[in-house]
Design an enzyme around this catalytic site. Structure first.
Site, short mmCIF file in Angstrom:
data_model
loop_
_atom_site.label_atom_id
_atom_site.label_comp_id
_atom_site.label_asym_id
_atom_site.label_seq_id
_atom_site.Cartn_x
_atom_site.Cartn_y
_atom_site.Cartn_z
N ASP A 76 21.59 17.75 52.26
CA ASP A 76 21.13 18.12 53.60
C ASP A 76 22.34 18.41 54.48
O ASP A 76 22.47 17.87 55.58
CB ASP A 76 20.28 16.99 54.19
N ASP A 91 24.72 10.54 56.38
CA ASP A 91 23.30 10.62 56.03
C ASP A 91 23.08 11.29 54.68
O ASP A 91 22.64 12.45 54.59
CB ASP A 91 22.51 11.33 57.11
#
Length: 343
Positions: free
Chosen positions: A215, A236
């Site tokens: 991502d 993340d």
């Protein structure tokens, strides 16, 4: 963005109902840190993420970030696979942010929740109009993939047309999410789009899959300027999974073709200092964008009983929303017929 999965929770439809500020603070205290009572909720829909003040010492900063994982999304073993990957990156000085080991563990359990604690790492959005910045980011993506290619995830799912396309499409069409007058239209257009995705994967051929960040967009690449550290760091890894290398490129490219090719050329120049990039994967750029668009709508649908989602996405399910999604997919069908980008 999270993954689609069965929604279970401490209370039906209220996955975080029991996650009060006291639970958050007491949970972090219980693993060996001393919180100061300050708590700031950070922007996250899939998980719940908080910045906490803690008593600092020579080894601990004054602030940490606690991530409380969405119940039932990942298994403990899948979360720990991600932790191991990020730790392996940190071990070779790739600027990723692994969770802290507290009380001998990186994953903790409390009151029906699982959580990890991370050092706070600030930063700003990188300037993606600067080729030097893009090359710098590309070098670190290359290093991530050099480590990612040394082993495979055994438990985390892959990013492919099934998991990010056909399964999410079924979630949307099997539920009561589309206006009746648009259901057949969306079904037909989404199938055309997935047919185009399949052809793109066939054109790309047998591309290698490896452990990815998964991502990489400008919100997950933070830039710092200073004497101690200058450059990007990656945060993340929650969506980390197996997939083609180009997945970690395309969200940084922008939309106009000239801009995409300029950015891609700079990223690949840096990337190939550490890993070889298979340019056949460029057939997948618009296919991966198409999969993400379908998956995103299904992700919202699959989380709709969480009160945070109707509040954040009040337009979901409206006539206009689905008309825009249909137009978007038609544009993607056309885009997948165009020649691939050149780098």
């Amino acid at each position: 963005m999270g993954s689609i999965g069965q929604m279970t929770a401490n209370e039906p439809g209220l996955p975080y109902a029991a996650l009060t500020p006291d639970v958050v603070l007491n949970s972090v205290d219980a693993v060996g840190l001393r919180t100061t009572g300050t708590l700031l909720a950070l922007n996250s829909y899939e998980n719940r993420v908080f910045q906490l003040g803690v008593e600092a010492d020579d080894e601990r900063p004054a602030h940490v970030v606690a991530k409380f994982y969405r119940p039932a999304r990942w298994t403990d073993a899948q979360i720990l696979e991600e932790h191991d990957f990020v730790a392996a990156l940190a071990d070779v000085e790739v600027p990723a942010v692994p969770p802290l080991t507290l009380s001998g563990r990186t994953l903790h359990h409390t009151d029906g929740y699982r959580f990890s604690v991370f050092p706070r790492q600030g930063g700003r959005v990188p300037n993606l109009d600067d080729d030097d910045v893009l090359e710098w980011i590309g070098r670190f993506i290359g290093r991530i993939h050099a480590v990612g290619g040394t082993a495979a995830y055994k438990l985390r799912p892959a990013l492919d047309p099934e998991t990010f396309g056909r399964a999410p499409r079924a979630v949307l069409l099997d539920g009561d999410w589309l206006p009746p007058e648009l259901r057949v239209v969306y079904g037909g257009v989404s199938q055309q789009a997935l047919d185009g995705v399949q052809r793109a994967f066939e054109r790309a051929g047998d591309v290698r899959t490896l452990r990815l960040h998964g991502d990489v967009h400008e919100g997950n690449v933070l830039w710092t300027d200073g004497a101690a550290r200058t450059g990007p760091h990656f945060v993340d890894f929650d969506d980390s999974r197996m997939g083609p290398a180009v997945q970690d490129f395309w969200m940084l490219l922008g939309r106009e073709r000239d801009e995409q090719e300029r950015r891609l050329t700079a990223l690949v120049a840096g990337y190939e200092d550490f890993a070889q990039f298979n340019r056949r994967e460029l057939h997948l750029v618009e296919a991966l964008r198409t999969l993400r668009l379908i998956h995103y709508s299904a992700w919202i649908a699959s989380r709709w009983t969480d009160p945070a989602f109707p509040a954040a996405f009040p337009w979901f399910g409206t006539q206009r929303y689905w008309e825009e999604r249909i137009l978007e997919l038609r544009e993607q069908i056309a885009a997948m017929h165009e020649a691939p980008l050149i780098a």
